[in-house]
Design a protein around this motif. Structure first.
Motif, mmCIF file in Angstrom:
data_model
loop_
_atom_site.group_PDB
_atom_site.id
_atom_site.type_symbol
_atom_site.label_atom_id
_atom_site.label_comp_id
_atom_site.label_asym_id
_atom_site.label_seq_id
_atom_site.Cartn_x
_atom_site.Cartn_y
_atom_site.Cartn_z
ATOM 1 N N ALA A 1 0.839 -1.207 0.000
ATOM 2 C CA ALA A 1 0.000 0.000 0.000
ATOM 3 C C ALA A 1 0.875 1.258 0.000
ATOM 4 C CB ALA A 1 -0.925 -0.009 1.208
ATOM 5 N N ALA A 2 1.908 1.292 0.835
ATOM 6 C CA ALA A 2 2.781 2.470 0.906
ATOM 7 C C ALA A 2 3.532 2.671 -0.406
ATOM 8 C CB ALA A 2 3.771 2.325 2.069
ATOM 9 N N TYR A 3 4.031 1.594 -0.975
ATOM 10 C CA TYR A 3 4.772 1.690 -2.231
ATOM 11 C C TYR A 3 3.860 2.187 -3.356
ATOM 12 C CZ TYR A 3 7.744 0.363 -6.147
ATOM 13 O OH TYR A 3 8.492 0.389 -7.296
ATOM 14 N N ALA A 4 2.656 1.635 -3.443
ATOM 15 C CA ALA A 4 1.715 2.042 -4.492
ATOM 16 C C ALA A 4 1.310 3.509 -4.326
ATOM 17 C CB ALA A 4 0.486 1.140 -4.477
ATOM 18 N N ALA A 5 1.039 3.926 -3.096
ATOM 19 C CA ALA A 5 0.652 5.321 -2.861
ATOM 20 C C ALA A 5 1.793 6.257 -3.234
ATOM 21 C CB ALA A 5 0.250 5.509 -1.403
ATOM 22 N N ARG A 6 3.003 5.879 -2.876
ATOM 23 C CA ARG A 6 4.151 6.729 -3.203
ATOM 24 C C ARG A 6 4.309 6.880 -4.713
ATOM 25 N NH1 ARG A 6 9.756 6.669 -4.010
ATOM 26 N NH2 ARG A 6 10.726 8.516 -3.101
ATOM 27 N N LYS A 7 4.139 5.788 -5.436
ATOM 28 C CA LYS A 7 4.255 5.856 -6.899
ATOM 29 C C LYS A 7 3.200 6.800 -7.484
ATOM 30 C CE LYS A 7 5.438 2.525 -9.509
ATOM 31 N NZ LYS A 7 5.518 1.280 -10.259
ATOM 32 N N LEU A 8 2.028 6.820 -6.887
ATOM 33 C CA LEU A 8 0.986 7.718 -7.370
ATOM 34 C C LEU A 8 1.348 9.186 -7.132
ATOM 35 C CD1 LEU A 8 -2.222 5.841 -6.212
ATOM 36 C CD2 LEU A 8 -1.456 6.194 -8.576
ATOM 37 N N PHE A 9 2.020 9.465 -6.006
ATOM 38 C CA PHE A 9 2.383 10.848 -5.682
ATOM 39 C C PHE A 9 3.553 11.358 -6.505
ATOM 40 C CE2 PHE A 9 0.394 9.955 -1.415
ATOM 41 C CZ PHE A 9 -0.677 10.805 -1.618
ATOM 42 N N LEU A 10 4.411 10.462 -7.008
ATOM 43 C CA LEU A 10 5.602 10.907 -7.763
ATOM 44 C C LEU A 10 5.256 11.253 -9.198
ATOM 45 C CD1 LEU A 10 8.325 8.466 -6.424
ATOM 46 C CD2 LEU A 10 8.033 10.886 -5.887
#
Length: 118
Positions: free
Chosen positions: A109-118
């Motif tokens: 979840a954290a990795y996916a959310a971070r990719k969305l923010f970048l």
């Protein structure tokens, strides 16, 4: 819980913490009850990592009855009592297979959310 992005990328930091509230059995994750997220663009330190995790836990739809669980590397190998000072609920490091699976869900979840923010 899990934190993604504690390294600099393109001259910036973006830590994303994901807290997963889950029901677990003795050996596996049974259901995910909710997730909370928080971000920080500050360079990572123990205190900043603990604060972004505390913020993610606050964002959970319902507060956890049990402890917040994480891998030891998330908090720079600091003792659990020191981490617990920053979090509302109790805290402990992963001990069981079910806890490890829950942390793995938070990692995704954290990795996916971070990719969305970048």
């Amino acid at each position: 819980m899990d934190i993604s992005g504690r390294h600099e990328e393109s001259g910036e930091y973006l830590m994303v913490a994901a807290a997963v509230h889950a029901s677990v059995g003795t050996a596996r994750l049974e259901s995910v009850e909710g997730m909370g997220f928080a971000t920080s663009r500050n360079p990572p330190t123990f205190e900043r990592a603990a604060q972004v995790v505390a913020d993610a836990v606050v964002e959970l739809p319902t507060p956890p009855e049990g402890p917040v669980v994480a891998e030891q590397g998330e908090f720079y190998e600091e003792p659990d009592f020191r981490v617990e000072q920053f979090l509302g609920p109790s805290f402990k490091y992963v001990e069981s297979i079910a806890e490890r699976e829950t942390v793995q869900a938070a990692h995704h979840a954290a990795y996916a959310a971070r990719k969305l923010f970048l």
